[in-house]
Enzyme design. Structure first.
Site, PDB file in Angstrom:
ATOM      1  CB  CYS A 169     -70.210  46.657 -68.513  1.00  0.00           C
ATOM      2  SG  CYS A 169     -70.079  48.137 -69.553  1.00  0.00           S
ATOM      3  CD  GLU A 199     -65.801  40.936 -69.822  1.00  0.00           C
ATOM      4  OE1 GLU A 199     -66.486  41.649 -70.582  1.00  0.00           O
ATOM      5  OE2 GLU A 199     -65.797  41.071 -68.581  1.00  0.00           O
ATOM      6  CG  HIS A 228     -65.912  45.086 -69.962  1.00  0.00           C
ATOM      7  ND1 HIS A 228     -67.015  44.330 -70.302  1.00  0.00           N
ATOM      8  CD2 HIS A 228     -66.191  46.362 -70.320  1.00  0.00           C
ATOM      9  CE1 HIS A 228     -67.929  45.118 -70.855  1.00  0.00           C
ATOM     10  NE2 HIS A 228     -67.458  46.352 -70.878  1.00  0.00           N
TER      11      HIS A 228
END
Length: 206
Positions: free
Chosen positions: A80, A188, A186
Site C-alpha cells: 500500500c 494481510e 493489502h
C-alpha cells in the site's frame, strides 16, 4: 528471517500472524540491527505519503533500509503506502520517496464521467497478472485482493508492472524492479490469495 519494518504505520501484527501460521520466521523490525540481520524485508504503510516518509525518517530507519536494498540487495516488499514510498515522488506530498522503483504516485485518474468512481478505492477487486513475477505464483487466475487508497503508482516503464486492476480505468497494482516488489492492495487482509502472495515472497530465490 523476514523483517517487517516497524516505524509506527501498517498492519504489522497481521502480517506477522500470517507468517506464524505458515511456520515462517518473521518479526517487527524497529532497529538498524534487525534490518541488517534480516534476509527479506516488508515495508508496510497506511496514511499519507509525507506522514509515512517522515515517520520512517524519525524512526532512523531510512539509511539502514537504503543499505539493505541498494547495497546488500535484499528482497523487499512494499505494501500500500509502503509501495508508494518506494517510488520517486507522490502528488500527495512534497517529500522525496525512496527511489527504489522508477515510478511516481498520482491521484487516481478515474476516467470519464460515465465511469467515474468514488474515492477512496475501497474493497475487493480482481487482480490481473501482467509481466511474469514469482510473487504471483499460484495467483494466475481469479485472484482477488482488498484495496484502500486514493493514489496509485505510475511506473515510468511498462515492464515494471506485473499486475493490474481496474477502477474507472486500469492501474498498476503490482510492480517490480530488480529486488524491489510493491503491491497496492493489502495481502494481510486478502484471505487465501494474500497468504499465497506472502508465502511467495518468503520463498523468493535471492
Amino acid at each position: 528471517m523476514i523483517a517487517i519494518v516497524d516505524y509506527g504505520l501498517g498492519n504489522i501484527q497481521a502480517i506477522a500472524n500470517i507468517y506464524d501460521r505458515l511456520g515462517i520466521v518473521a518479526a517487527p523490525a524497529a532497529t538498524a540491527e534487525a534490518i541488517e540481520q534480516a534476509e527479506r524485508i516488508i515495508l508496510p504503510g497506511v496514511g499519507s505519503f509525507d506522514w509515512a516518509m517522515q515517520s520512517l525518517d524519525n524512526a532512523g530507519l531510512r539509511s539502514p533500509l537504503d543499505h539493505a536494498v541498494r547495497v546488500a540487495r535484499k528482497p523487499v516488499l512494499g505494501i500500500c503506502v509502503g509501495m508508494q514510498m518506494m517510488t520517486h515522488r507522490s502528488e500527495e506530498g512534497q517529500l522525496a520517496g525512496l527511489g527504489w522503483i522508477d515510478a511516481d504516485v498520482q491521484r487516481f485518474r478515474i476516467g470519464p464521467a460515465e465511469r467515474r468512481q468514488v474515492l477512496p478505492h475501497m474493497g475487493w477487486n480482481d487482480v490481473i497478472p501482467g509481466q511474469p513475477s514469482p510473487l504471483m505464483r499460484g495467483l494466475e487466475a481469479d485472484a482477488r485482493f482488498y484495496f484502500l487508497h486514493s493514489y496509485c503508482v505510475v511506473p515510468r516503464r511498462n515492464e515494471l508492472t506485473f499486475a493490474v486492476a481496474e477502477y474507472g480505468s486500469d492501474f498498476a497494482c503490482g510492480v517490480q524492479q530488480e529486488n524491489c516488489y510493491g503491491v497496492q492492495f493489502h495481502p494481510e487482509k486478502s484471505h487465501a490469495w494474500g497468504v499465497q502472495l506472502l508465502r511467495n515472497f518468503a520463498e523468493l530465490t535471492c
